[in-house]
Design a protein around this motif. Structure first.
Motif, short mmCIF file in Angstrom:
data_model
loop_
_atom_site.label_atom_id
_atom_site.label_comp_id
_atom_site.label_asym_id
_atom_site.label_seq_id
_atom_site.Cartn_x
_atom_site.Cartn_y
_atom_site.Cartn_z
N SER A 338 0.83 -1.20 0.00
CA SER A 338 0.00 0.00 0.00
C SER A 338 0.86 1.25 0.00
O SER A 338 1.57 1.55 0.97
CB SER A 338 -0.91 0.01 1.23
OG SER A 338 -1.53 1.26 1.40
N GLU A 340 -0.14 4.28 0.21
CA GLU A 340 -0.64 5.18 1.24
C GLU A 340 -0.01 4.87 2.60
O GLU A 340 0.40 5.77 3.34
CB GLU A 340 -2.16 5.07 1.33
CG GLU A 340 -2.79 5.96 2.39
CD GLU A 340 -4.29 5.76 2.52
OE1 GLU A 340 -4.87 6.23 3.51
OE2 GLU A 340 -4.87 5.11 1.62
N TRP A 344 2.73 7.13 5.02
CA TRP A 344 2.49 7.41 6.44
C TRP A 344 3.68 6.94 7.27
O TRP A 344 4.15 7.64 8.17
CB TRP A 344 1.21 6.74 6.90
CG TRP A 344 0.82 7.11 8.30
CD1 TRP A 344 0.08 8.18 8.70
CD2 TRP A 344 1.19 6.42 9.50
NE1 TRP A 344 -0.04 8.20 10.07
CE2 TRP A 344 0.64 7.14 10.59
CE3 TRP A 344 1.94 5.28 9.77
CZ2 TRP A 344 0.78 6.74 11.91
CZ3 TRP A 344 2.10 4.88 11.09
CH2 TRP A 344 1.52 5.62 12.15
#
Length: 551
Positions: A338, A340, A344
């Motif tokens: 991922s 995303e 992070w």
């Protein structure tokens, strides 16, 4: 069992209520007990509830304590007939109400406080801090509107593990209550099935669980007068049971029996235990008995031993050796690839990690996160307990041209193996490791991490948080949805430990406040394989913490 070995009485009208006429007819039943048994066998075993219960109990097989080892009748004692005898007592309603009130204040149920008191006496008599009580349950599943009209035995059993560590009765009762709630949540894999699995595990006939507690505390009070009259005598005679504690409420208070086999115990033992139990219940009507300092009965050191510990390194190797595909659409639950989540993570690393220190990716699996971190730090070392996982990581690093990253097969709970990493200092990133370790392994890993961090390194931890749903990944994806079983099945088959809670309380237990400073912790979302989509990631609840050694 459900009324099959008790005195045969059937509740009729309460005193003063009219009795039905002898010619009254009951509505015809649309099902038989055979129908019910077949329905349970055919539908329950294919259900998500059953699978969750089965995995819960299989995960606990290796550490389930034995039955209480009560003193046996001396060989030179007079031989007695094998016949049950009964001891009975009634706790007055006023005292029973006070006991329940004090238990309720501590989030302990009526059955919970009675089980805890029973455990106190058993522990004292057996000299054990850990043992298992056979706990029958009434378990009529609502498979048909007329299920409750069947005259049939639908009892199941739980094997209730007692592990006494706290130094007050309150603490021990609350711990047992928590265990009982968890066991009840997973009651669809019965105690009989657990004993069968213990036999397979140990390669010999598993010992019986002959010490029983059957509780109807909290159920509507029984009334003496029934259509069949008043009970004048009762006894239980259950195979493989030598002590059977039965409890139920009547209008005059709490009634309980201890049915026992004098032929297997020393003269006077059960009578003495019974008197001790009665005295304890009387004391529990007052606050002082609940909070008084009292070391656990039996051998307290037995409860402190790392009985839960088991080596999962071989299990992880078996798992990774069978993995063929990684990333989206692959076989590894936590490798969602991922972007995303990577962004992070890199934001957290830049915030907390010193730029000039190398990074250890602990529990790296196929090395996905190691490769993401590598461009930003002097060096990244991915470590995993499984050599097959490291082989995956090396191949994928070579295929993507990743530089500045190395991989080692190391068990980081083993200080000698971890010495291969040198003295550090390092930053350390951990994702999805602590939740499958027991407390002893967590403590060892924390010690190793502390040495490798040195005075300047920082530890970032990401773990799944199943505290609101003890069923883990399958609980969130809905059991058989998509590829869910195909993803979890290899973990189960390899023997990988199931997920345990790892949030702030477990973190502070592994990383004591005297030695560690928590810089940040919060709830997060972890990205995992979506069993129904190769394009999307599944968002699971997680726990995030940042720590460093106190300076």
């Amino acid at each position: 069992m459900e009324a099959t070995h008790r005195a045969a009485t059937v509740n009729g009208p309460r005193p003063g209520e009219p009795r039905p006429g002898s010619g009254a007819e009951l509505a015809p039943l649309e099902l038989t007990f055979r129908d019910y048994v077949l329905a349970v066998g055919n539908s329950l075993r294919d259900s998500e509830l059953y699978r969750r219960s089965e995995w819960y109990w299989r995960d606990r097989l290796a550490t389930l304590p034995p039955a209480p080892q009560l003193p046996e009748r001396p060989a030179d004692a007079p031989e007695l007939p094998v016949r049950f005898e009964r001891l009975s007592h009634v706790v007055p309603a006023e005292l029973w109400n006070r006991i329940q009130e004090r238990a309720g204040d501590r989030k302990v149920t009526p059955s919970g406080v009675l089980a805890a008191a029973y455990a106190e006496v058993l522990g004292s008599a057996s000299g054990q801090a850990r043992f298992t009580i056979n706990f029958p349950l009434f378990n009529r599943l609502p498979l048909h509107p007329q299920v409750n009209s069947l005259l049939a035995d639908t009892t199941t059993t739980l094997l209730l593990a007692v592990e006494q560590q706290d130094t007050t009765f309150t603490g021990r009762a609350q711990a047992l209550q928590r265990r009982l709630w968890a066991d009840l949540e997973h009651r669809y894999f019965s105690g009989v099935q657990v004993l069968r699995e213990l036999t397979k595990l140990r390669g010999s006939l598993a010992p019986a669980m002959p010490v029983v507690m059957t509780s109807l505390a909290g159920h509507p009070p029984q009334y003496e007068e029934t259509e069949l009259g008043v009970t004048v005598y009762g006894i239980s005679q259950t195979p493989q049971v030598s002590l059977d504690f039965q409890v139920f409420e009547k209008s005059g208070g709490l009634t309980f029996n201890w049915d026992h086999l004098p032929a297997v115990y020393p003269d006077g033992l059960i009578e003495s235990m019974f008197q001790e139990f009665v005295a304890l219940l009387e004391a529990l009507g007052e606050e002082e008995a609940w909070e008084r300092f009292s070391p656990p009965p039996g051998d307290p050191s037995a409860a402190e031993r790392p009985v839960e510990e088991r080596d999962t390194g071989d299990a992880w190797e078996r798992y990774w050796a069978g993995i063929e595909r990684t990333g989206r659409g692959g076989d590894v639950i936590w490798d969602a690839d991922s972007g995303e989540e990577f962004q992070w993570l890199l934001g957290q690393a830049r915030k907390h990690f010193a730029d000039d220190l190398p990074v250890i990716d602990l529990g790296c699996g196929n090395g996905r996160y190691s490769r993401e971190l590598a461009p930003h730090y002097p060096r990244v070392v991915g470590v995993d307990v499984s050599a097959s996982a490291i082989e995956h990581a090396v191949r994928e690093a070579q295929a993507t041209g990743a530089a500045n990253v190395d991989y080692l097969a190391v068990d980081m709970t083993d200080a000698e193996q971890a010495a291969a990493l040198g003295e550090g200092p390092y930053n350390i990133f951990v994702r999805g490791v602590f939740h499958v370790l027991d407390s002893a392994a967590r403590a060892r890993l924390a010690t190793v991490a502390g040495r490798l961090l040195g005075p300047d390194g920082v530890l970032i931890v990401h773990e799944p948080d199943y505290s609101s749903n003890s069923f883990g990944y399958l609980g969130f994806v809905g059991g058989k949805r998509g590829r869910a079983e195909d993803l979890v099945g290899p973990l189960e088959a390899a023997g990988v430990r199931h997920s345990n809670r790892f949030t702030r309380p477990e973190l502070t237990a592994a990383f004591p406040a005297d030695d560690w400073e928590i810089l940040e912790d919060d709830a997060i979302q972890l990205h995992a394989i979506d069993p129904q989509s190769d394009a999307d990631a599944l968002l699971l609840p997680g726990y995030h913490a940042v720590l460093r050694r106190r300076r």
